[in-house]
Design an enzyme around this catalytic site. Structure first.
Site, mmCIF file in Angstrom:
data_model
loop_
_atom_site.group_PDB
_atom_site.id
_atom_site.type_symbol
_atom_site.label_atom_id
_atom_site.label_comp_id
_atom_site.label_asym_id
_atom_site.label_seq_id
_atom_site.Cartn_x
_atom_site.Cartn_y
_atom_site.Cartn_z
ATOM 1 N N LYS A 72 -0.047 9.017 12.274
ATOM 2 C CA LYS A 72 0.287 7.914 13.155
ATOM 3 C C LYS A 72 1.024 6.819 12.408
ATOM 4 C CE LYS A 72 -2.451 4.437 14.139
ATOM 5 N NZ LYS A 72 -1.588 3.288 14.044
ATOM 6 N N CYS B 292 0.849 -1.188 0.000
ATOM 7 C CA CYS B 292 0.000 0.000 0.000
ATOM 8 C C CYS B 292 0.885 1.239 0.000
ATOM 9 C CB CYS B 292 -0.898 0.011 1.241
ATOM 10 S SG CYS B 292 -1.686 1.614 1.518
HETATM 11 ZN ZN ZN Z 1 -3.146 1.531 3.225
#
Ligand code: ZN
Length: 504
Positions: free
Chosen positions: A298, A143
């Site tokens: 975060k 990702c």
């Molecule tokens: Zn992601």
């Protein structure tokens, strides 16, 4: 006039950081300004609890997901209060009222023939809570946002026929060129729609944490389908015995960061049309508040605890920095040091000293009394009032503060130019000194009202120090509105010096 503003509901899989404080504080500024102008407002924020990650972390900690969510919701509920943000309702997607409404909403989409069953096979990033196409992954199949490997998921899902809404969405965008702001975000959303829409899954199988679908309880609503509906569901139960949909829908305005543009600007209006509701009035897509050129997030391990900044500088200073450091709508970078710089140079010197000097001179030269006389006009407050209102309507929160701060500086230049300490030396200047002191009292009064949305605490202190009536009605931003005042003593510093050097 009615105005309904929402922040996104925040994921509870982390604690609040400055990115969340950013949207919530800016939202509060916009809402407060609308209230000052006599509008009936509703301001919604809350948390999104049905993420897969919440379920997994709860399991790891040996807790029921609801129990875990209850614990972690606490700092989120505190966030608006710490920022001095006056929200009208804090929604949790585990609220019974929300769950009931989501089931009804999805059933309406189903009954409308827009939902069908199919098998989904693809990569799913739990961090994003979204399926990923090959283009959305790195060469190594990670990702792009989280740099983690997504999970391969193959399961029976229910799909929303988004593709059937392409023409209606394009028509909506063409009819309403202000539907999405800023303009470049409107273009981004519209070209995504024009490029062709794919149906998307609105359910997940085999996960017990979530809202069961009314027509197939073996599946729960996909977390985004569940979350988006909060903007409407909250209105049905936020006030006991009232259905606020009649009052605040569709006059809804959604604030969101650019990473969730498609969900809000494409999927959500289509879901609303499918369920038989009007789309919201407007969406404003903002950029990131960057810290040292990196997204404060975060997941990149780069967290600033906003509550720490508030503890040191106060909520007004943090709100001021949030509004002024980065032009709202665009990406921009700011450092923690810049909070201190703005606190000392702008809040302390420009505004705080102006109040201290003014009140000190009134106490010393006029025994605390300022009579209402015809003022000079170093600032045209009628023009400022219109300018700021127009900018706030366009979500130009930074620009509205910039023009107001120019007025603060012009009032400072006026003091320097008129030099009341010189005038006070000769009684022949009495009338002129009265006029200068009233002009300062009057200008500070108008500025306190103009700055109220940004500095709710300091603005109240200014009116009090000047012995002016409380209240922030927008009409008070004008020349000659201040009343004769007695008993003015030198004001306490609005922004006292803070010796702490670092906060991080
Ligand atoms: Zn992601």
């Amino acid at each position: 006039m009615r105005f309904y503003l929402t922040t996104p509901i925040y994921y509870v899989n982390s604690t609040p950081h400055i990115g969340h404080a950013y949207t919530t504080a800016i939202g509060d500024m916009i809402v407060r300004n609308r209230q000052q102008r006599g509008q009936e407002t509703f301001f919604l924020t809350g948390v999104d609890e049905h993420a897969t990650k919440v379920y997994r972390v709860a399991q790891e900690q040996g807790l029921e997901p609801q129990e875990y969510a209850d614990r972690i919701a606490v700092p989120w509920r505190e966030l608006p209060k710490r920022l001095d943000a006056e929200t009208d309702f804090f929604i949790r997607t585990s609220d019974e009222g929300h769950k009931r409404f989501v089931r009804d909403f999805l059933q309406r989409m189903y009954d409308n023939g827009d939902v069908y069953e199919d098998v989904y096979a693809g990569w799913y990033c739990v961090g994003c809570e979204a399926f990923k196409t090959d283009e959305e992954l790195t060469e190594d199949g990670l990702c792009k946002d989280h740099l983690t490997k997504p999970e391969w998921i193959e399961e029976k899902n229910y799909f929303f026929r988004l593709s059937a809404y392409q023409d209606r969405l394009l028509a909506l965008y063409d009819e309403r060129p202000q539907f999405v702001l800023p303009g470049f975000r409107y273009n981004e959303a519209r070209s995504f729609i024009a490029g062709g829409l794919q149906d998307f899954s609105i359910s997940r199988a085999g996960q017990p944490w979530g809202i069961p679908l009314p027509w197939d309880e073996s599946q729960v609503a996909y977390v985004w389908a569940d979350a988006l509906i909060n903007y409407l569901s909250a209105l049905t139960y936020a006030r006991e015995g009232e259905d606020l949909r009649d009052v605040f829908w569709p006059v809804a305005h959604h604030l969101l960061a650019k990473d969730i543009l498609r969900f809000h600007c494409v999927f959500w209006p289509a879901m609303l049309l499918s369920a038989g509701y009007e789309p919201p009035q407007q969406l404003f897509v903002h950029g990131y508040l960057l810290l040292d050129d990196r997204k404060i997030s975060k997941s990149l391990g780069n967290v600033i605890e906003p509550l720490e900044l508030i503890d040191v500088y106060g909520s007004d200073a943090v709100r001021f920095w949030i509004a002024r450091a980065v032009s709202f709508g665009h990406d921009g970078s700011a450092s923690v040091d810049s909070v201190r710089e703005r606190y000392e140079n702008e809040l302390g010197n420009d505004l705080g000293n102006l109040l201290s000097r003014t009140t000190a001179m009134v106490a010393r030269y006029r025994d605390g009394t300022v009579k209402r006389v015809e003022p000079d006009a170093p600032v045209d407050f009628d023009a400022l009032r219109e300018d700021v209102a127009g900018r706030m309507d366009d979500f130009d929160v930074t620009g509205a503060l910039d023009v107001t701060w120019d007025a603060v500086r012009r009032l400072n230049q006026y003091v320097t130019a008129e030099a009341p300490w010189q005038l006070a030396k000769d009684e022949a200047n009495d009338a002129k000194l009265d006029r200068v002191l009233y002009t300062l009292l009057d200008g500070l009064t108008a500025l306190a009202v103009a700055l109220h949305a940004y500095l709710p605490q300091s603005s109240a202190k200014i009116l009090e120090a000047l012995r002016q009536p409380a209240g922030f009605e927008w009409e008070r931003v004008r020349n000659g509105g201040a009343v004769t005042a007695e008993g003015i003593g030198q004001a306490e510093p609005l922004f006292p010096r803070i010796e702490l050097a670092a906060t991080a």
